[in-house]
Scaffold this motif. Sequence first.
Motif, short mmCIF file in Angstrom:
data_model
loop_
_atom_site.label_atom_id
_atom_site.label_comp_id
_atom_site.label_asym_id
_atom_site.label_seq_id
_atom_site.Cartn_x
_atom_site.Cartn_y
_atom_site.Cartn_z
N TYR A 11 69.48 -79.26 -8.44
CA TYR A 11 69.90 -78.14 -7.60
C TYR A 11 70.92 -78.66 -6.60
CZ TYR A 11 65.68 -75.86 -9.41
OH TYR A 11 64.71 -75.34 -10.22
N ARG A 12 71.99 -77.86 -6.41
CA ARG A 12 73.00 -78.28 -5.45
C ARG A 12 73.74 -77.06 -4.93
NH1 ARG A 12 78.56 -78.62 -7.50
NH2 ARG A 12 78.53 -77.96 -9.68
N CYS A 13 74.43 -77.26 -3.81
CA CYS A 13 75.33 -76.25 -3.29
C CYS A 13 76.72 -76.53 -3.89
CB CYS A 13 75.41 -76.29 -1.77
SG CYS A 13 76.75 -75.25 -1.14
N VAL B 168 67.46 -76.81 -1.21
CA VAL B 168 68.06 -76.51 -2.51
C VAL B 168 67.05 -76.49 -3.66
CG1 VAL B 168 70.45 -77.20 -2.05
CG2 VAL B 168 68.76 -78.94 -2.70
N TYR B 169 66.08 -77.41 -3.64
CA TYR B 169 65.17 -77.53 -4.78
C TYR B 169 64.41 -76.22 -5.00
CZ TYR B 169 62.07 -79.36 -8.25
OH TYR B 169 61.42 -79.56 -9.44
N GLY B 170 64.50 -75.69 -6.21
CA GLY B 170 63.81 -74.46 -6.55
C GLY B 170 64.42 -73.22 -5.93
N ALA C 39 65.26 -89.41 6.40
CA ALA C 39 64.94 -88.23 7.21
C ALA C 39 64.10 -87.23 6.42
CB ALA C 39 66.24 -87.57 7.70
N VAL C 40 64.50 -86.97 5.17
CA VAL C 40 63.77 -85.93 4.43
C VAL C 40 62.38 -86.42 4.04
CG1 VAL C 40 64.60 -86.46 2.07
CG2 VAL C 40 64.03 -84.12 2.69
N LEU C 41 62.27 -87.72 3.72
CA LEU C 41 60.94 -88.25 3.39
C LEU C 41 60.03 -88.21 4.62
CD1 LEU C 41 61.84 -91.36 1.17
CD2 LEU C 41 61.04 -89.12 0.41
N THR C 42 60.60 -88.53 5.76
CA THR C 42 59.82 -88.53 7.00
C THR C 42 59.38 -87.11 7.37
OG1 THR C 42 61.04 -90.46 7.78
CG2 THR C 42 59.84 -89.18 9.44
N ALA D 68 65.38 -86.31 -4.06
CA ALA D 68 66.74 -86.72 -4.41
C ALA D 68 67.69 -85.55 -4.17
CB ALA D 68 66.80 -87.16 -5.87
N ASP D 69 67.32 -84.38 -4.68
CA ASP D 69 68.20 -83.22 -4.49
C ASP D 69 68.34 -82.86 -3.01
OD1 ASP D 69 68.63 -83.06 -7.17
OD2 ASP D 69 67.60 -81.15 -7.48
N GLU D 70 67.25 -82.92 -2.27
CA GLU D 70 67.31 -82.56 -0.85
C GLU D 70 68.18 -83.54 -0.06
OE1 GLU D 70 65.88 -79.75 0.65
OE2 GLU D 70 65.77 -79.22 -1.47
N ALA D 71 68.03 -84.83 -0.34
CA ALA D 71 68.82 -85.83 0.39
C ALA D 71 70.30 -85.73 0.02
CB ALA D 71 68.29 -87.24 0.08
#
Length: 287
Positions: free
Chosen positions: A271-273, A245-247, A212-215, A180-183
């Motif tokens: 986590y976010r920018c 971002v995560y971690g 995309a991120v899951l793939t 979730a955070d990455e997407a």
Amino acid sequence: MPELPEVETVRRGLDAAAVGRIIRAVEVFGTRTVRRQHGGAAEFVSRLVGRTFTAARRRGKYLWLPLDDDDALVAHLGMSGQFRVSTVDTPDVAHLRARFAFADSPPDLCFHDQRTFGGLYVDDTGPGAVPATIAHIALDPLDPAFDRGAFAASLRGRRTGIKRALLDQSLVSGIGNIYADEALWRARLHYARGSDALRRADVERLMDEVVAVLTDALRAGGTSFDALYVSVNGESGWFERSLEVYGREGEPCSRCGAAIRREPFMNRSSYRCPRCQPQPRAGAARW
DNA sequence: CTATGAACCTGACAGC
DNA sequence: TGCTGTCAGGTTCATA
């Protein structure tokens, strides 16, 4: 622990290691892992012994292995569950919760679980059907039948934050805290953006990035921070090095250089920018 | 029906 | 050394 890429990696391992094999014996250690089993451990064992696993399927983060009758072994890994192929006595005896032996003899299939949020049970399922206990889980975004329009409509009909919606397995499945955070980072969206205020283009972009991120993560065999997630053969996934971002609190955003922030969210962290994913104005935010 | 928070566990780690 | 508090990839259930 595991989200779609990790669970799918495990599913593929089970497909190779368990499908087509006749179950000769089942041992259950303790009662907690089979707490969802109607009839307890005794029924769990009796419904499995003598049966053959005919497939390995997945719905979101749930796994199920249909048997050669109308039952299926349903499994959820929780935060720390793992299936392991074992040719010898397992090295991780402390957290061994169940062991399956087969008529063709080794290797056995073991289920380990440190935190015991995972579970195993046998449930009825008609041929090709989804077990009733997981019928409430939505399709995942990689499923060709996933209906993006219906998902967008359900977002509009709710007053919640976009990340809460992504984590709601009854709306879309397979996404957890990492992806979730990455997407959201990839789509440049703050997690508290109101699900009802997103433009359709935002939803499209977000779901493109989710896919995309899951793939990408699936191709890498998932994300392993530690020994709690490994494949059935004990291999770690190597997507951690690709996390943006995560971690990564305090590290520079790879797009703009701003320091990544960690913030409390739903009794865990987001986590976010702060620059790429600015906080929405008060009226549009749904925490 | 929707939204929120507590509960369910064990272990690693930081700080005192 | 050892205590305490915090945190961790998730789901379910009870309560508003």
